[in-house]
Scaffold this active site. Structure first.
Site, PDB file in Angstrom:
ATOM      1  N   HIS A 252      47.961 -25.543 -31.565  1.00  0.00           N
ATOM      2  CA  HIS A 252      46.761 -26.179 -31.022  1.00  0.00           C
ATOM      3  C   HIS A 252      46.364 -27.379 -31.879  1.00  0.00           C
ATOM      4  O   HIS A 252      45.828 -28.357 -31.379  1.00  0.00           O
ATOM      5  CB  HIS A 252      45.593 -25.176 -30.968  1.00  0.00           C
ATOM      6  CG  HIS A 252      45.765 -24.142 -29.888  1.00  0.00           C
ATOM      7  ND1 HIS A 252      44.736 -23.723 -29.087  1.00  0.00           N
ATOM      8  CD2 HIS A 252      46.862 -23.463 -29.467  1.00  0.00           C
ATOM      9  CE1 HIS A 252      45.186 -22.807 -28.219  1.00  0.00           C
ATOM     10  NE2 HIS A 252      46.471 -22.622 -28.451  1.00  0.00           N
TER      11      HIS A 252
ATOM     12  N   ASP B 121      38.550 -27.359 -28.620  1.00  0.00           N
ATOM     13  CA  ASP B 121      39.615 -26.566 -28.004  1.00  0.00           C
ATOM     14  C   ASP B 121      38.978 -25.721 -26.902  1.00  0.00           C
ATOM     15  O   ASP B 121      37.940 -25.083 -27.123  1.00  0.00           O
ATOM     16  CB  ASP B 121      40.214 -25.667 -29.101  1.00  0.00           C
ATOM     17  CG  ASP B 121      41.547 -25.066 -28.716  1.00  0.00           C
ATOM     18  OD1 ASP B 121      41.643 -24.523 -27.603  1.00  0.00           O
ATOM     19  OD2 ASP B 121      42.464 -25.124 -29.542  1.00  0.00           O
TER      20      ASP B 121
ATOM     21  N   SER C  69      55.931 -21.204 -34.227  1.00  0.00           N
ATOM     22  CA  SER C  69      55.195 -20.831 -35.437  1.00  0.00           C
ATOM     23  C   SER C  69      54.695 -19.385 -35.448  1.00  0.00           C
ATOM     24  O   SER C  69      54.257 -18.897 -36.484  1.00  0.00           O
ATOM     25  CB  SER C  69      53.997 -21.771 -35.614  1.00  0.00           C
ATOM     26  OG  SER C  69      53.076 -21.596 -34.551  1.00  0.00           O
TER      27      SER C  69
ATOM     28  N   GLN D 135      60.685 -30.883 -36.413  1.00  0.00           N
ATOM     29  CA  GLN D 135      61.240 -30.648 -35.072  1.00  0.00           C
ATOM     30  C   GLN D 135      61.439 -31.938 -34.260  1.00  0.00           C
ATOM     31  O   GLN D 135      62.423 -32.069 -33.542  1.00  0.00           O
ATOM     32  CB  GLN D 135      60.364 -29.663 -34.290  1.00  0.00           C
ATOM     33  CG  GLN D 135      60.923 -29.359 -32.897  1.00  0.00           C
ATOM     34  CD  GLN D 135      60.422 -28.067 -32.307  1.00  0.00           C
ATOM     35  OE1 GLN D 135      60.663 -27.005 -32.857  1.00  0.00           O
ATOM     36  NE2 GLN D 135      59.750 -28.146 -31.195  1.00  0.00           N
TER      37      GLN D 135
ATOM     38  N   GLU E 282      57.659 -31.787 -26.204  1.00  0.00           N
ATOM     39  CA  GLU E 282      58.471 -32.578 -27.134  1.00  0.00           C
ATOM     40  C   GLU E 282      59.885 -32.745 -26.578  1.00  0.00           C
ATOM     41  O   GLU E 282      60.442 -33.839 -26.573  1.00  0.00           O
ATOM     42  CB  GLU E 282      58.498 -31.899 -28.510  1.00  0.00           C
ATOM     43  CG  GLU E 282      57.140 -31.956 -29.221  1.00  0.00           C
ATOM     44  CD  GLU E 282      56.987 -30.956 -30.368  1.00  0.00           C
ATOM     45  OE1 GLU E 282      57.994 -30.326 -30.759  1.00  0.00           O
ATOM     46  OE2 GLU E 282      55.861 -30.801 -30.869  1.00  0.00           O
TER      47      GLU E 282
END
Ligand code: UDP
Length: 461
Positions: free
Chosen positions: A23, A117, A286, A341, A364
């Protein structure tokens, strides 16, 4: 003096992500986009994350402030403590955020908006308390948000049984099986606080001044149109470092706030020595935690496929790698605890991405045109995987056997299918198409770029 007068004149927004890596990344990236358009941004997060912020030229325009989650240690939410963590965060963080804003206002900062959020809808109350705008930021796909919205409204009953056609028209006849729905809709009761959190995103949904979604118009057009019919939403994704899409923020090639230390040199040097399109990259993100048997199947599949592989296994999971596997496969593979990444996905040596289908990883991979083997675990991942295979057609998905295990044979088959099988060319060409569309949306005149500019203009007027 703590603040310079010029700083006090700037239009200031406070950004508060849920304190988990998946997030923080998109909300930090969105913050950089706002800062590059002239806003002053403060990102408020918990000690575990604020201590990891890496100051760089790109992020200098963003201040990081610490708010409390009640932990004396630098604790973060994980699959074991998540329910207890959520309860404590909701108890402690509102007061801490309020104090932070009070202090800023006392110092004379011109705070105009709290971008929170969507998982912490109470932040809208904090915004109202100070008479500033409140914008809700959804870090998951629009489709997944729509599903939770329908559960909140009681249109969808949980646990869901049977397939769901959703809001798709005949143009995209997507039939989502129960098992392909977010895990909280299908397997109810395993994480009560987390289930409540995803549904409660909608408690004051219509009252926020903006609803931002980390997605882009082309990617989820029918779903976005449906959500627009409830109330206006603004697509502002893909929120990934600028270098990989619009390039408007110079040298912005990294999110800049990572809980884990990436083994950058080792990864890039290793990839540099591989041929174009030859490497399988595998990561489960993660939080996801696999069983010993599943890890063994992955390890054997990587060996059997005879491909070069880069495998991210977080330090907490390392003991599940079969004994001697690292040594046995040192010619073929590299195993690291964390990697950069985006640099990995954009490396020419990459052939395919075996992914747990976290939404950031999907965006991504789309933005960098990387074909995928979808290996979903929980939360929104099964639904993201469905879109990868059946909507965008940029990958294949592994299937579990009756015992719930994805066997080595199945994993190997999927890897080979994406890298060199019958569907490979079609998947690769679709991946290229989506990559171009992602770039277009971020560039001047693209829908995301327009939405961000409109927001900034509204605050500045
Ligand atoms: N990530 C990374 N290095 C790794 C693995 C993951 O930098 O070795 C980043 C990845 O680029 C993404 C985030 O961690 O931005 C993971 O978010 P995602 O939504 O994909 O999954 P989650 O971790 O939330 O399950």
């Amino acid at each position: 003096m703590e603040s310079q007068p010029q700083e006090l004149n700037e239009i200031h927004v406070i950004v508060i992500p849920y304190p988990i890596q998946g997030h923080i990344n998109p909300m930090l990236q969105f913050s950089k986009q706002l800062a590059s358009r002239g806003l002053k941004v403060t990102l408020a997060t918990t000690p575990a994350f604020s201590s990891k912020f890496v100051h760089s030229e790109q992020s200098n325009s963003i201040s990081i402030e610490t708010i409390s989650d009640g932990s004396t240690l630098t604790e973060t939410a994980n699959t074991k403590n998540v329910d207890a963590y959520i309860k404590r965060f909701d108890l402690i963080a509102p007061r801490s955020l309020t104090q932070l804003i009070e202090t800023k206002i006392q110092l004379g900062h011109n705070i105009k908006c709290i971008i929170y959020d969507s998982s912490i809808p109470w932040a809208l109350d904090v915004a109202r308390q100070f008479g500033v705008f409140g914008a809700s930021f959804f870090t998951q796909s629009c489709l997944v948000s729509l599903i939770f919205y329908q559960v909140y409204e009681g249109v969808l009953r949980v646990p869901i049984e049977g397939p769901w056609r959703g809001v798709f028209t005949n143009d995209t006849p997507l039939l989502i099986e129960a098992r392909e729905m977010p895990s909280f809709v299908y397997e109810v009761g395993l994480y009560p606080a987390l289930e409540k959190l995803v549904i409660n995103q909608f408690t004051n949904y219509g009252q926020a001044d903006w609803r931002f979604f980390n997605t882009f118009d082309h990617l989820e057009c029918e779903v976005i149109n449906w959500m627009q019919s409830i109330c206006t939403v603004k697509t502002i994704g893909p929120c990934i470092p600028s270098k990989y899409l619009d390039n408007r923020i110079p040298d912005d090639n990294d999110y800049g706030l990572s809980l884990f230390q990436p083994e950058t040199d080792a990864c890039i040097q290793w990839l540099d020595a591989r041929q174009s399109g030859s490497v399988v990259y595998i990561s489960m993100g993660s939080m996801a935690s696999l069983g010993d048997k599943q890890m063994e199947e992955i390890a054997r599949a990587l060996l059997k496929s005879n491909k070069f592989f880069l495998w991210v296994v977080r330090a907490s999971e390392e003991n599940k790698i079969p004994p001697n596997f690292k040594e046995e496969t040192s010619e073929k593979g590299l195993i690291v605890n964390w990697c950069p990444q985006l640099e990995v996905l954009s490396h020419p040596a990459l052939g395919c991405f075996v992914t747990h289908c976290g939404w950031n990883s999907i965006l991504e991979a789309i933005s960098l045109g990387v074909p995928m083997v979808a290996f979903p675990q929980w939360t929104d991942q099964p639904t993201n995987a469905k879109c990868v295979t059946d909507l965008w057609k940029i990958g294949v998905k592994v299937r579990k056997n009756e015992g719930g295990l994805v066997t080595r044979e199945e994993i190997e088959l999927c890897i080979l299918e994406v890298m060199e099988g019958d569907k490979s060319n079609e998947i690769k060409s679709n991946a290229k198409k989506w990559k171009n569309l992602a770039k277009e949306t971020m560039e001047k005149g693209g829908s995301t770029s327009r939405n961000i500019e409109e927001f900034v203009a509204k605050l500045q007027n």
